[in-house]
Design an enzyme around this catalytic site. Sequence first.
Site, PDB file in Angstrom:
ATOM      1  N   ASP A 103       0.488  -1.727  -0.151  1.00 39.20           N
ATOM      2  CA  ASP A 103       0.070   0.292  -0.081  1.00 39.20           C
ATOM      3  C   ASP A 103       0.277   1.336  -0.123  1.00 39.20           C
ATOM      4  O   ASP A 103       1.131   1.683  -0.966  1.00 39.20           O
ATOM      5  CB  ASP A 103      -1.223  -0.386   1.122  1.00 39.20           C
ATOM      6  CG  ASP A 103      -1.633   0.962   1.383  1.00 39.20           C
ATOM      7  OD1 ASP A 103      -2.585   1.116   0.112  1.00 39.20           O
ATOM      8  OD2 ASP A 103      -2.170   1.348   2.657  1.00 39.20           O
ATOM      9  N   GLY A 105       3.901   1.199   1.069  1.00 40.76           N
ATOM     10  CA  GLY A 105       5.233   0.378   0.747  1.00 40.76           C
ATOM     11  C   GLY A 105       6.194   0.754   2.325  1.00 40.76           C
ATOM     12  O   GLY A 105       7.595   0.034   2.261  1.00 40.76           O
ATOM     13  N   LYS A 131      -1.022  -0.641  -4.628  1.00 41.79           N
ATOM     14  CA  LYS A 131      -1.859   0.276  -4.891  1.00 41.79           C
ATOM     15  C   LYS A 131      -1.154   1.410  -5.009  1.00 41.79           C
ATOM     16  O   LYS A 131      -0.696   1.834  -4.402  1.00 41.79           O
ATOM     17  CB  LYS A 131      -2.236   0.567  -3.321  1.00 41.79           C
ATOM     18  CG  LYS A 131      -3.948  -0.845  -3.283  1.00 41.79           C
ATOM     19  CD  LYS A 131      -4.084   0.037  -2.107  1.00 41.79           C
ATOM     20  CE  LYS A 131      -5.182  -0.860  -1.175  1.00 41.79           C
ATOM     21  NZ  LYS A 131      -6.032  -0.045  -0.411  1.00 41.79           N
ATOM     22  N   ARG A 165     -11.583 -12.973   6.359  1.00 45.90           N
ATOM     23  CA  ARG A 165     -10.197 -13.079   5.316  1.00 45.90           C
ATOM     24  C   ARG A 165     -10.941 -14.685   4.766  1.00 45.90           C
ATOM     25  O   ARG A 165      -9.365 -15.148   3.578  1.00 45.90           O
ATOM     26  CB  ARG A 165      -8.780 -13.725   6.433  1.00 45.90           C
ATOM     27  CG  ARG A 165      -8.728 -12.388   7.353  1.00 45.90           C
ATOM     28  CD  ARG A 165      -7.312 -13.143   8.641  1.00 45.90           C
ATOM     29  NE  ARG A 165      -6.906 -11.959   9.179  1.00 45.90           N
ATOM     30  CZ  ARG A 165      -5.971 -10.742   9.147  1.00 45.90           C
ATOM     31  NH1 ARG A 165      -5.826 -11.072   8.001  1.00 45.90           N
ATOM     32  NH2 ARG A 165      -6.306 -10.462  10.260  1.00 45.90           N
TER      33      ARG A 165
HETATM   34  P1  IMP Z   1       1.711  -0.546   3.599  1.00 51.71           P
HETATM   35  O1  IMP Z   1       1.339   0.691   3.990  1.00 51.71           O
HETATM   36  O2  IMP Z   1       2.385  -0.741   2.414  1.00 51.71           O
HETATM   37  O3  IMP Z   1       2.965  -0.049   4.509  1.00 51.71           O
HETATM   38  O4  IMP Z   1       1.036  -1.894   4.332  1.00 51.71           O
HETATM   39  C1  IMP Z   1       0.616  -2.198   5.598  1.00 51.71           C
HETATM   40  C2  IMP Z   1       0.000  -2.948   5.646  1.00 51.71           C
HETATM   41  O5  IMP Z   1      -1.622  -2.243   5.820  1.00 51.71           O
HETATM   42  C3  IMP Z   1      -0.645  -4.664   4.376  1.00 51.71           C
HETATM   43  O6  IMP Z   1       0.159  -5.308   4.328  1.00 51.71           O
HETATM   44  C4  IMP Z   1      -2.088  -4.895   4.615  1.00 51.71           C
HETATM   45  O7  IMP Z   1      -1.594  -5.689   5.913  1.00 51.71           O
HETATM   46  C5  IMP Z   1      -3.075  -3.747   5.116  1.00 51.71           C
HETATM   47  N1  IMP Z   1      -3.330  -3.251   3.914  1.00 51.71           N
HETATM   48  C6  IMP Z   1      -3.508  -1.994   3.287  1.00 51.71           C
HETATM   49  N2  IMP Z   1      -4.130  -1.963   2.698  1.00 51.71           N
HETATM   50  C7  IMP Z   1      -5.262  -2.812   2.330  1.00 51.71           C
HETATM   51  C8  IMP Z   1      -6.318  -3.457   2.218  1.00 51.71           C
HETATM   52  O8  IMP Z   1      -6.868  -2.236   0.712  1.00 51.71           O
HETATM   53  N3  IMP Z   1      -7.589  -3.816   2.491  1.00 51.71           N
HETATM   54  C9  IMP Z   1      -6.484  -4.930   3.978  1.00 51.71           C
HETATM   55  N4  IMP Z   1      -5.489  -4.330   4.614  1.00 51.71           N
HETATM   56  C10 IMP Z   1      -4.576  -3.220   3.883  1.00 51.71           C
END
Ligand code: IMP
Length: 176
Positions: A103, A105, A131, A165
Amino acid sequence: MYSDQHVTMLISETQLKTRVQEMAQEMTRDFQGKELTVVAVLKGALVFCSDLIRSMDLPLEMEVLGVSSYPTGAETTGEARLTFDLTKPLAGKHLLLVEDIVDTGLTVDFLKKTFEARQPASIRVCALLHKPSRTRVQVPIDYMGFSVEDHFLVGYGLDYEERYRNLPFIGVLNLG
Ligand code: IMP
């Protein structure tokens, strides 16, 4: 089949199966003859990773790790924390980090930095979903399943407050 008025299907079970098999075939070629450790990031990547490794035709070890999402307000600093660590040293191993979704990163960036310090032979990142519009830190994704718009997604391991899930597909959650 499980259905819910708040979830609209985005990626079907068949699409997931096809793409996961393609990714696994690519990995089977890339990791031939290498000491591979596949690491699933709890809990979201468990469903994806269990399908992925069953389509990978080579010897491998599997580990899981837990990582805390950043506490409220800490997203800007990218502070994350391991809540459950690997059980074995990584030195000399080829590491494949398996994430459900990249998301912002921040999580993958934190994990890569954490594991680089343990001197594995290589680190590759695999994410079922990405994303791009939400990127805050650019992280290389070596294997990517699907690029998606900025919706909140559930199913196939992804949750909303620990629910959904077990959906066999990926859907958009509409809570309006
Ligand atoms: P990051 O923002 O890339 O660090 O993502 C962190 C975590 O947020 C991911 O590993 C997911 O567990 C959770 N996450 C981000 N977007 C979504 C979504 O659309 N649905 C469910 N979990 C999400």
